[in-house]
Enzyme design. Structure first.
Site, PDB file in Angstrom:
ATOM      1  N   ARG A 181       0.989   5.613  14.846  1.00 37.70           N
ATOM      2  CA  ARG A 181       0.002   4.813  14.133  1.00 37.70           C
ATOM      3  C   ARG A 181      -0.805   4.010  15.141  1.00 37.70           C
ATOM      4  O   ARG A 181      -0.296   3.564  16.158  1.00 37.70           O
ATOM      5  CB  ARG A 181       0.694   3.828  13.186  1.00 37.70           C
ATOM      6  CG  ARG A 181       1.202   4.436  11.897  1.00 37.70           C
ATOM      7  CD  ARG A 181       1.788   3.371  10.989  1.00 37.70           C
ATOM      8  NE  ARG A 181       2.924   2.705  11.581  1.00 37.70           N
ATOM      9  CZ  ARG A 181       2.913   1.525  12.165  1.00 37.70           C
ATOM     10  NH1 ARG A 181       1.802   0.814  12.212  1.00 37.70           N
ATOM     11  NH2 ARG A 181       3.994   1.018  12.699  1.00 37.70           N
ATOM     12  N   TYR A 185      -1.668  12.052  12.527  1.00 32.40           N
ATOM     13  CA  TYR A 185      -0.262  11.661  12.709  1.00 32.40           C
ATOM     14  C   TYR A 185       0.247  10.629  11.701  1.00 32.40           C
ATOM     15  O   TYR A 185      -0.381   9.594  11.470  1.00 32.40           O
ATOM     16  CB  TYR A 185      -0.044  11.112  14.123  1.00 32.40           C
ATOM     17  CG  TYR A 185       1.370  11.351  14.615  1.00 32.40           C
ATOM     18  CD1 TYR A 185       1.679  12.507  15.326  1.00 32.40           C
ATOM     19  CD2 TYR A 185       2.397  10.464  14.334  1.00 32.40           C
ATOM     20  CE1 TYR A 185       2.980  12.753  15.761  1.00 32.40           C
ATOM     21  CE2 TYR A 185       3.694  10.704  14.758  1.00 32.40           C
ATOM     22  CZ  TYR A 185       3.980  11.849  15.479  1.00 32.40           C
ATOM     23  OH  TYR A 185       5.266  12.095  15.901  1.00 32.40           O
ATOM     24  N   LYS A 211       2.038   4.357   4.304  1.00 38.23           N
ATOM     25  CA  LYS A 211       1.684   2.982   4.651  1.00 38.23           C
ATOM     26  C   LYS A 211       0.381   2.546   3.974  1.00 38.23           C
ATOM     27  O   LYS A 211       0.245   1.406   3.544  1.00 38.23           O
ATOM     28  CB  LYS A 211       1.591   2.820   6.173  1.00 38.23           C
ATOM     29  CG  LYS A 211       2.908   3.152   6.893  1.00 38.23           C
ATOM     30  CD  LYS A 211       4.013   2.340   6.340  1.00 38.23           C
ATOM     31  CE  LYS A 211       5.439   2.604   6.679  1.00 38.23           C
ATOM     32  NZ  LYS A 211       6.065   2.918   7.824  1.00 38.23           N
ATOM     33  N   HIS A 232       8.185  -3.103   3.135  1.00 38.69           N
ATOM     34  CA  HIS A 232       8.607  -2.144   4.164  1.00 38.69           C
ATOM     35  C   HIS A 232      10.132  -2.235   4.281  1.00 38.69           C
ATOM     36  O   HIS A 232      10.653  -2.749   5.262  1.00 38.69           O
ATOM     37  CB  HIS A 232       7.915  -2.512   5.481  1.00 38.69           C
ATOM     38  CG  HIS A 232       8.048  -1.481   6.557  1.00 38.69           C
ATOM     39  ND1 HIS A 232       7.903  -1.779   7.893  1.00 38.69           N
ATOM     40  CD2 HIS A 232       8.308  -0.158   6.521  1.00 38.69           C
ATOM     41  CE1 HIS A 232       8.053  -0.677   8.619  1.00 38.69           C
ATOM     42  NE2 HIS A 232       8.311   0.312   7.807  1.00 38.69           N
ATOM     43  N   SER A 275       9.086  -1.141  12.310  1.00 38.61           N
ATOM     44  CA  SER A 275       9.070   0.282  12.621  1.00 38.61           C
ATOM     45  C   SER A 275       9.994   0.587  13.805  1.00 38.61           C
ATOM     46  O   SER A 275       9.979  -0.124  14.806  1.00 38.61           O
ATOM     47  CB  SER A 275       7.651   0.720  12.954  1.00 38.61           C
ATOM     48  OG  SER A 275       6.809   0.412  11.870  1.00 38.61           O
ATOM     49  N   CYS A 328      13.184   0.248  14.038  1.00 42.05           N
ATOM     50  CA  CYS A 328      14.221  -0.758  14.264  1.00 42.05           C
ATOM     51  C   CYS A 328      15.454  -0.517  13.403  1.00 42.05           C
ATOM     52  O   CYS A 328      16.276  -1.420  13.223  1.00 42.05           O
ATOM     53  CB  CYS A 328      13.666  -2.155  14.036  1.00 42.05           C
ATOM     54  SG  CYS A 328      12.516  -2.650  15.329  1.00 42.05           S
ATOM     55  N   ASP A 347      12.358   3.585   3.792  1.00 39.55           N
ATOM     56  CA  ASP A 347      11.178   2.965   4.421  1.00 39.55           C
ATOM     57  C   ASP A 347      10.426   1.984   3.521  1.00 39.55           C
ATOM     58  O   ASP A 347       9.934   0.985   4.014  1.00 39.55           O
ATOM     59  CB  ASP A 347      10.219   4.067   4.892  1.00 39.55           C
ATOM     60  CG  ASP A 347       9.252   3.588   5.975  1.00 39.55           C
ATOM     61  OD1 ASP A 347       9.712   2.957   6.948  1.00 39.55           O
ATOM     62  OD2 ASP A 347       8.039   3.811   5.844  1.00 39.55           O
ATOM     63  N   ARG A 358       9.181  12.891  15.222  1.00 42.00           N
ATOM     64  CA  ARG A 358       9.663  12.640  13.864  1.00 42.00           C
ATOM     65  C   ARG A 358      10.127  13.926  13.186  1.00 42.00           C
ATOM     66  O   ARG A 358       9.728  15.020  13.572  1.00 42.00           O
ATOM     67  CB  ARG A 358       8.510  12.047  13.026  1.00 42.00           C
ATOM     68  CG  ARG A 358       7.974  10.722  13.549  1.00 42.00           C
ATOM     69  CD  ARG A 358       8.444   9.574  12.720  1.00 42.00           C
ATOM     70  NE  ARG A 358       8.166   8.282  13.353  1.00 42.00           N
ATOM     71  CZ  ARG A 358       8.534   7.133  12.804  1.00 42.00           C
ATOM     72  NH1 ARG A 358       9.170   7.108  11.651  1.00 42.00           N
ATOM     73  NH2 ARG A 358       8.290   6.000  13.420  1.00 42.00           N
TER      74      ARG A 358
END
Ligand code: GTP
Ligand code: SPV
Ligand code: MN
Length: 575
Positions: A65, A204, A213, A233, A255, A257, A280, A370
């Protein structure tokens, strides 16, 4: 918004060669994937080792991102607040129309009707993504409910329009690259009042999968503010103790974590069970019973590959055994995938994410590589994962990566203190977004890049939501990432995080001994049975000097929000 009219408008603007309306079938998924394989945009993995699975390699300039290209174009700049990029919506629209003019020439415009949340849930939200990226379509197939069924339902629902282009029109006969993108002109723009999204130049993740998001957080957070709920989130996970008591926990970690890993953790304490609802995003509404009920608006995982192993997340490895899509991981000579921390040594003849023979000492998989896989493939999917009313949340956790200062776990005394914990959440930066990895930044509620309005108002929303007759979840701060003076993690993390959950269960049931500290309420002890050499004292220590410094930093951060920083949080900070 009228679907036909909008489609016609976007077709006239983007000028694709073809339009294709997605039905969401398996047949369609594999047809699109095989077309991509044929033109070199996707690699089919070995069907014996990894059935019906593919690998994509992105352009090295399009790997995460990009927050600097992400805009919230509310009518008033004040409403975007100090944490978002803003531009006057009229001017931005002009700019976008120029960029999108003819941007899909030589390509197909895919129409992706999709729904965030179970189709029958009153909390779900309908949307349509137009995209010229078949890769985005494949991802949307796993990450959302999409296709004919949704298209039929759209007749009776309003929807959020989103248009996405990789930003590389093709002239007749021109050969396409394997990952077209346009990093010089990248823009991810949200018009919160219209509930619409325009994304240009990137293929991406969160830049391109608009349900995630863009819609489920940035746009949905605005809707949630207006309607009195939460778009967060957060992972959602159901945990059952050996005594058979079940609690659902939601947790906001920035993100990369640890949300996916925590949502699916394999407990190291006997008798405990973890079942995953989401990894998420959580949409949470107050129920008639006064409790907070959460649904996962997504239908799949878009997870960080590196570090996923038999030790850290065995259930995810099971999920990835087939029907998975991988992006920017390494390729083994027998046609399977590999990444750092997968738990096996790199095989001879490994091909790196860049598509060249791997050189030891360089990353084989990109740090933000990913996998995409349906939630249904998880062997520990919670029985209520598809429940239209969601699951009741008993506790909310906030956690980031902090090598020092922040203890392993603390409990907030009150909703207000908990909201302050969320508001002041901080973490070392990760590879999930472009920027300097390791630098500490405040990431309020792990929503810094995802809040679609003024963050000060968002804090006020959280405070307001805690008022009235409610059975409020308890709030905790956690930090799995504290390090010793040699730079090693003090806590084993992953499945051993169940030990912290055990204490939280005890607290929820009115047991669980605690002690006061300036950082919040600490456990007196944790169940460390079976573990050796854990320095619990160091993990739970609050260094008075360091904490005072932390509070000073918090106060400085609060000043950024000027008069939009709620007075209640200000006084909580000054306690
Ligand atoms: P996003 O998908 O970007 O939102 O990330 P996420 O929050 O889901 O993070 P994820 O679970 O994918 O973990 C990111 C990285 O942190 C991986 O490399 C993990 O191996 C690592 N990680 C996750 N949990 C722990 C933990 O408890 N301890 C340690 N040391 N590392 C962890
Ligand atoms: C994150 O960065 O928080 C993610 C990955 O979950 S992305 O979908 O790219 O936003
Ligand atoms: Mn995330």
């Amino acid at each position: 918004m009228n679907l036909q009219k909008w489609l016609a408008e976007m077709q006239a603007l983007c000028k694709p060669d073809r339009i294709y309306i997605c039905d969401g079938s398996d047949e369609e998924y594999h047809r699109i994937a095989e077309e991509m394989v044929k033109c070199g945009a996707l690699i089919a993995l070995n069907p014996t080792l990894r059935p019906r699975s593919y690998l994509a390699r992105s352009n090295p300039e399009d790997v995460a991102r990009t927050e600097k290209d992400t805009f919230i174009c509310s009518q008033q700049q004040e409403d975007a607040g100090p944490t978002n990029n803003w531009e006057e919506p009229g001017l931005m629209l002009q700019r976008l129309k120029k960029l999108f003019d003819g941007c899909m020439r030589g390509r197909t415009m895919y129409v992706v009707p999709y729904c965030m949340g179970p189709l029958t849930s009153p909390f779900s939200y309908f949307a349509v993504q137009l995209t010229d990226s078949p890769y985005a379509v494949l991802n949307m197939r796993w990450m959302t409910r999409m296709g004919s069924e949704v298209l039929a339902l759209l007749k009776d629902h309003s929807f959020s329009p989103g248009v996405h282009s990789v930003g590389v029109p093709l002239s007749p006969g021109e050969k396409d690259s394997s990952w077209p993108c346009n990093p010089q002109n990248r823009l991810i723009v949200h018009f919160p009042e219209e509930r619409s999204v325009w994304s240009f130049g990137s293929g991406y993740g969160g830049n391109a999968l608009l349900g995630k998001k863009c819609l489920a957080l940035r746009i949905a957070s605005v809707i949630a503010r207006d309607e009195g709920w939460f778009a967060e989130h957060m992972l959602i996970t159901g945990i059952t103790s050996p005594e058979g008591k079940k609690h659902y926990i939601a947790a906001a970690f920035p993100s990369a974590c640890g949300k996916t890993n925590f949502a699916m953790l394999a407990p190291t304490l006997p008798g405990w069970k973890v079942e995953c609802v989401g990894d998420d995003i959580a949409w949470m509404h107050w129920g008639a019973d006064g409790r907070l009920w959460a649904i996962n608006p997504e239908a799949g995982f878009f997870g960080v590959a590196p570090g996923t192993s038999e030790r850290t997340n065995p259930n995810m490895l099971r999920a990835l055994a087939s029907d998975a899509l991988f992006t920017n991981v390494a390729l083994t000579p027998d046609g399977d995938v590999w990444w750092e921390g997968i738990g096996t040594p790199p095989p001879q003849g490994l091909i790196s994410w860049l598509g060249v023979p791997w050189q030891p000492g360089t990353p084989a998989a990109h740090p933000n590589s990913r996998f995409t896989v349906s939630l249904k493939r998880s062997p520990i999917c919670d029985p209520a994962a598809e429940s239209p009313t969601g699951v009741p949340i008993s506790a909310i956790l906030f956690g980031g990566r902090r090598a020092h200062v922040v203890p392993l776990v603390t409990e907030a005394h009150s909703w207000r203190q908990g909201v302050l914990m969320g508001a002041m959440l901080s973490s070392e930066r990760t590879a999930a977004a472009e920027g300097l990895v390791g630098e500490i930044r405040r990431d309020p509620f792990a929503m810094l890049p995802f809040c679609g309005y003024n963050m000060g108002d968002y804090f006020a929303h959280w405070l307001r939501m805690g008022q009235g007759e409610k059975k409020l979840p308890r709030i905790y701060s956690v930090n799995w990432f504290r390090k010793n003076s040699e730079g090693q993690f003090l806590w084993p993390g992953f499945g051993d995080n169940i030990r912290v959950i055990k204490w939280i269960f005890e607290r929820l049931e009115g047991r669980g001994e605690s002690m006061e500290s300036s950082a919040g309420c600490l456990p007196k002890d944790l169940d460390l049975s079976g573990l050796q050499g854990i320095d619990l004292k160091a993990l739970l220590s609050v260094d008075q000097k360091a904490w005072e410094h932390e509070v000073e930093e918090m106060k400085r951060y609060a000043e950024r929000f000027k008069d939009r920083f709620p007075q209640e949080l200000q006084s909580e900070l000054s306690l």
